[in-house]
Scaffold this active site. Structure first.
Site, PDB file in Angstrom:
ATOM      1  N   GLU A 102       2.036  12.483  -1.580  1.00  8.61           N
ATOM      2  CA  GLU A 102       0.750  11.938  -2.010  1.00  8.61           C
ATOM      3  C   GLU A 102       0.884  10.418  -2.055  1.00  8.61           C
ATOM      4  OE1 GLU A 102      -0.442  13.509  -5.759  1.00  8.61           O
ATOM      5  OE2 GLU A 102      -0.799  15.524  -4.993  1.00  8.61           O
ATOM      6  N   ASP A 151      -5.150   7.275 -14.756  1.00  3.29           N
ATOM      7  CA  ASP A 151      -3.719   7.014 -14.662  1.00  3.29           C
ATOM      8  C   ASP A 151      -3.180   6.356 -15.918  1.00  3.29           C
ATOM      9  OD1 ASP A 151      -3.171   7.959 -11.984  1.00  3.29           O
ATOM     10  OD2 ASP A 151      -4.471   6.334 -11.316  1.00  3.29           O
TER      11      ASP A 151
END
Length: 271
Positions: A49, A60
């Protein structure tokens, strides 16, 4: 059969979960990405990824936020990400590559443009964190038309009523975000992960990969006993933050410990 389908079929035949590794594209610089991605493959990663750096990475945690800042500070652009992907594809023709990020850089020039360029670069799938499936009337269809898998996210709050919407039009694999929060947080309990994976597997033939909060071999091994894939990101990104342009060696070695853990889990299941 697509590269993603072939990879998950192979790891399933081997009786193990696929190792899915995440790094932020352009971290520490676009020029450093080749050796880092090669190190992931050398360490045993099955799927890569590649995060698309963004100014407001709301899903995040601190590690990946810092990685985004490093990549953006190095001038990383969407064009750089596509070039990194294309170069990776030339070096690794059979390893699936997934772009993961936020809608803004994906749709800025139009979803059709992005989907076509991703396909041209050899990208196999795209995870868009901030477009709910109910609102995915443009990017998802553009990706499917270009032959790129729209990979969907499920969370602990994805109940039976909403799951069909998440799965509608999804392909590649289902990414289970095992904690309701940001990346790098403490991992959810094993029992809750096992229950969620079983529920999703009953609803779809797509492989189910589990991520968020998986920071080391022990956690990977435990999840690898039940999931089709295990996603590790923040722990690898931390290594890149620590070692910078010299990160390839530490990244390879750490990835190898994760790969070995998933093979141990497979041996335990077979015993």
């Amino acid at each position: 059969m697509t590269r993603l389908a072939e990879t998950f079929a192979r790891t399933r035949a081997e009786g193990r979960a696929a190792l899915v590794t995440f790094v932020t594209g352009g971290d520490p610089t676009p020029g450093d990405m080749g050796p880092i991605l090669d190190a992931l493959v050398a360490g045993g990663a099955d799927v890569i990824e590649l995060g698309m750096p963004f100014t407001d990475p709301m899903a995040d945690g601190p590690a990946i936020q810092r990685a985004n800042l490093r990549a953006l500070g190095a001038g990383t652009t969407t064009a750089d990400l596509l070039a990194i992907a294309a170069a990776f594809r030339q070096r690794h023709p059979s390893v699936p590559l997934v772009l993961m990020g936020y809608a803004n850089p994906m749709v800025r020039r139009g979803p059709e443009w992005f989907a076509a360029e991703a396909a041209k670069a050899g990208v196999d799938g795209v995870i868009c964190v901030d477009i709910p499936p109910e609102q995915d009337g443009a990017l998802g269809p553009a990706l499917r038309a270009a032959g790129v898998a729209p990979i969907r996210l499920a969370t602990p709050t994805t109940d039976a009523a909403r799951l069909p919407a998440v799965l509608e039009g999804a392909s590649g694999f289902l990414y289970y975000v095992s904690v309701a929060g940001i990346t790098g947080m403490q991992q959810a309990g094993q029992a809750s992960i096992e229950a969620a994976v079983a529920r999703f597997k009953a609803a779809t033939d797509l492989p189910v990969a589990v991520g968020f909060g998986v920071r080391g071999p022990e956690q990977a091994e435990a999840i690898g006993r039940v999931a089709d894939g295990v996603v590790v990101g923040s722990a690898i990104v931390d290594l890149i933050g620590e070692h910078g342009a010299a990160a390839a060696g530490p990244v390879r070695d750490f990835t190898a410990t994760l790969s070995a853990a998933l093979r141990r889990a497979a041996q335990e299941k077979a015993a």
